[in-house]
Write a protein that holds these residues in place. Structure first.
Motif, mmCIF file in Angstrom:
data_model
loop_
_atom_site.group_PDB
_atom_site.id
_atom_site.type_symbol
_atom_site.label_atom_id
_atom_site.label_comp_id
_atom_site.label_asym_id
_atom_site.label_seq_id
_atom_site.Cartn_x
_atom_site.Cartn_y
_atom_site.Cartn_z
ATOM 1 N N GLU A 255 -29.958 96.753 -61.118
ATOM 2 C CA GLU A 255 -31.096 97.077 -60.259
ATOM 3 C C GLU A 255 -30.570 97.389 -58.865
ATOM 4 O O GLU A 255 -29.509 96.948 -58.482
ATOM 5 C CB GLU A 255 -32.128 95.946 -60.236
ATOM 6 C CG GLU A 255 -31.595 94.573 -59.891
ATOM 7 C CD GLU A 255 -31.480 94.294 -58.407
ATOM 8 O OE1 GLU A 255 -32.155 94.961 -57.601
ATOM 9 O OE2 GLU A 255 -30.681 93.410 -58.045
ATOM 10 N N GLY A 256 -31.357 98.172 -58.094
ATOM 11 C CA GLY A 256 -30.921 98.612 -56.781
ATOM 12 C C GLY A 256 -30.304 100.002 -56.885
ATOM 13 O O GLY A 256 -30.366 100.637 -57.938
ATOM 14 N N PRO A 257 -29.685 100.491 -55.801
ATOM 15 C CA PRO A 257 -29.545 99.846 -54.490
ATOM 16 C C PRO A 257 -30.870 99.769 -53.744
ATOM 17 O O PRO A 257 -31.851 100.408 -54.126
ATOM 18 C CB PRO A 257 -28.546 100.749 -53.769
ATOM 19 C CG PRO A 257 -28.749 102.091 -54.393
ATOM 20 C CD PRO A 257 -29.069 101.828 -55.831
ATOM 21 N N LEU A 258 -30.858 99.001 -52.654
ATOM 22 C CA LEU A 258 -32.047 98.838 -51.819
ATOM 23 C C LEU A 258 -31.616 98.705 -50.362
ATOM 24 O O LEU A 258 -30.600 98.078 -50.066
ATOM 25 C CB LEU A 258 -32.827 97.581 -52.232
ATOM 26 C CG LEU A 258 -34.078 97.271 -51.400
ATOM 27 C CD1 LEU A 258 -35.199 98.243 -51.739
ATOM 28 C CD2 LEU A 258 -34.549 95.837 -51.601
ATOM 29 N N GLY A 259 -32.381 99.300 -49.467
ATOM 30 C CA GLY A 259 -32.175 99.079 -48.041
ATOM 31 C C GLY A 259 -32.530 97.641 -47.725
ATOM 32 O O GLY A 259 -33.707 97.276 -47.705
ATOM 33 N N GLU A 260 -31.520 96.800 -47.522
ATOM 34 C CA GLU A 260 -31.738 95.365 -47.396
ATOM 35 C C GLU A 260 -31.902 94.935 -45.935
ATOM 36 O O GLU A 260 -31.709 95.716 -45.007
ATOM 37 C CB GLU A 260 -30.585 94.595 -48.041
ATOM 38 C CG GLU A 260 -30.801 94.310 -49.524
ATOM 39 C CD GLU A 260 -31.866 93.230 -49.751
ATOM 40 O OE1 GLU A 260 -32.404 92.691 -48.760
ATOM 41 O OE2 GLU A 260 -32.144 92.923 -50.926
ATOM 42 N N PHE A 261 -32.237 93.640 -45.747
ATOM 43 C CA PHE A 261 -32.460 93.102 -44.412
ATOM 44 C C PHE A 261 -31.203 93.173 -43.546
ATOM 45 O O PHE A 261 -31.267 93.076 -42.328
ATOM 46 C CB PHE A 261 -32.951 91.652 -44.498
ATOM 47 C CG PHE A 261 -31.913 90.664 -44.926
ATOM 48 C CD1 PHE A 261 -31.174 89.952 -43.985
ATOM 49 C CD2 PHE A 261 -31.653 90.436 -46.273
ATOM 50 C CE1 PHE A 261 -30.210 89.044 -44.374
ATOM 51 C CE2 PHE A 261 -30.693 89.528 -46.673
ATOM 52 C CZ PHE A 261 -29.970 88.828 -45.717
ATOM 53 N N THR A 262 -30.049 93.354 -44.180
ATOM 54 C CA THR A 262 -28.797 93.464 -43.438
ATOM 55 C C THR A 262 -28.698 94.773 -42.661
ATOM 56 O O THR A 262 -27.833 94.927 -41.801
ATOM 57 C CB THR A 262 -27.607 93.397 -44.399
ATOM 58 O OG1 THR A 262 -27.668 94.516 -45.293
ATOM 59 C CG2 THR A 262 -27.619 92.109 -45.193
ATOM 60 N N GLY A 263 -29.591 95.728 -42.979
ATOM 61 C CA GLY A 263 -29.515 97.051 -42.362
ATOM 62 C C GLY A 263 -28.611 97.993 -43.140
ATOM 63 O O GLY A 263 -28.443 99.148 -42.761
#
Length: 445
Positions: A255-263
């Protein structure tokens, strides 16, 4: 101000206070909606309500808690009191009230009716791997009972009746799932998308009981809940969408990728698969989403839940702690502590305590009380004028961090850093330049 009890009443409060943008133009769930939300957040910090979504029958909202102004409205307290207000709520939980019938069950889809592609799940950022539920509050409990838990996980929709769920190492849900998988059994969950914002705030808290009780404490009254249709998990009665399912044992899919909270975009992960057992929703339902890598994403996952704990941990070490802040632009990995220093060793002890507060906190900067921790320019000034690197910077190697941090290994192991940005004893003679504030309207006429 109107009383908030569900998503719709919160939207009304945001509109009443000029904190909601109502978008009438049709938008595409693939990238366009996410771009509008990102622009709203960066220019005005407003939430967005989309009335027309391409090829979907439901409305969508996002950015509800993207700014401290919106959060203060959601909690019903002044911005400057948010941290202490939440800390107080953690000490006075109120158990939820169980009801038999609920608006969230006005429409129930089971069996062949289940179709996750009817649910308006956006593909937010340009390089996201597909539609991902980011604004879903996962309601779960251990296979053999115990208190319920509320949490955030990303959930990548993979088919009409399935999605993948990424479960972080340190979540309560991970313990529940590990126990169920060891027995070869599926773990039931119910995912809520759209409800009273205090439940979103509660879901981010690290609390060993049912975070619905903390949400009740914030509201000052019990949250009404109802039993899910296909499992024994209780969900908010006025939820907009409830997606019920079972996390399958010994089954993983990418699953993913995703724009995560890490930026950053995360890499695809092999994550457990959820089989959907029911989709429930209110009449005229509104789906709530959260843009990945947004301030809302960071506020809910890192700022609001962590600041009360950070203040408690820091104050336990030193009564000289004045205030704390986890700035959203630090992605939850950065913490500031403002102190009235009495001992030259205090800042390092306080920084260590801050690192212990939560795994995400990696870099800690301790400053004097004359430095504004809500002003990045002031922090940079303190770093530039008060830090002697050879004395004031220290490292903690091989510490537990977050596995999505690009500086960690795949298990989240990393090096943490503390910075003492307070004036040293031999520099106390340096006094900061301060000008009195004046009312410019007296001069500009």
């Amino acid at each position: 101000m109107s009383e908030i009890h569900d998503l719709r009443s919160f939207l009304a409060v945001l509109k009443e206070n000029g904190r909601l943008a109502e978008i009438e133009k049709e938008v595409d769930l693939v990238h366009e909606l996410g771009s509008v939300l990102a622009t709203l957040e960066s220019t005005a910090g407003k939430g967005g309500l989309f009335s027309k979504v391409k090829e979907r029958e439901f409305r969508v909202c996002g950015g509800m808690l993207a700014s401290m102004d919106n959060i203060a409205l959601a909690l019903g307290c002044p911005k400057e009191q948010i941290t202490d207000f939440l800390a107080e709520a953690l000490t006075k939980p109120i158990k939820p009230k169980i009801v038999a019938d609920a608006p969230c069950h006005e429409n129930v889809l089971t069996g062949d009716q289940i179709d996750m592609f009817r649910v308006p799940v956006p593909t937010h950022a340009p390089k996201d791997g597909g539609p991902v539920i980011t604004g879903g509050v996962v309601h779960s409990r251990g296979l053999h009972g115990g208190p319920q838990n509320l949490s955030f996980q990303r959930m990548h929709v993979k088919g009409r009746d399935k999605f993948c769920i990424m479960i972080n190492e340190w979540r309560h849900l991970k313990g529940f799932y590990d126990e169920a998988e060891a027995e070869g059994k599926p773990l039931p969950i119910s995912v809520v998308c759209g409800c009273d914002p205090v439940l979103y705030v509660g879901a981010g808290l690290r609390y060993d009981g049912d975070e619905t009780e903390v949400a009740g404490a914030i509201r000052g009254k019990p949250i009404e809940v109802v039993k899910s249709i296909t499992n024994d998990i209780y969900v908010p009665a006025e939820a907009e969408f409830v997606i019920e399912g079972e996390i399958q044992p010994n089954l993983r899919e990418p699953e993913g990728p995703l724009g995560e909270f890490t930026g950053h975009y995360s890499q695809p992960w092999n994550s457990p698969v959820v089989r959907v057992t029911a989709i429930c929703y209110r009449n005229n339902a509104i789906y709530q989403t959260i843009n990945g890598a947004s301030f809302e994403h960071i506020n809910l996952g890192n700022v609001l839940p962590r600041e009360p704990l950070l203040k408690n941990f820091a104050k336990y070490v030193s009564s000289g702690v004045v205030d704390v802040h986890i700035p959203p632009y630090g992605n939850g990995f950065l913490a500031y502590v403002q102190i009235h220093k009495k001992n030259p060793g205090e800042p390092k002890n306080i920084a260590l305590a801050a690192m212990m507060t939560y795994v995400n906190i990696k870099n800690v900067i301790v400053v004097d009380e004359d430095v504004d921790i809500y002003n990045p320019a002031d922090i940079m000034w303190a770093l530039s004028t008060r830090v002697k690197p050879e004395h004031d910077i220290f490292y903690v190697p091989n510490a537990q961090g977050h596995e999505l941090d690009p500086c960690s290994d795949e298990r989240g192991v990393q090096t943490k850093m503390g910075i003492d940005a307070t004036l040293s004893e031999d520099n106390k003679a340096f006094e900061r330049v301060r000008y009195p504030k004046v009312d410019l309207s007296d001069y500009l006429k």
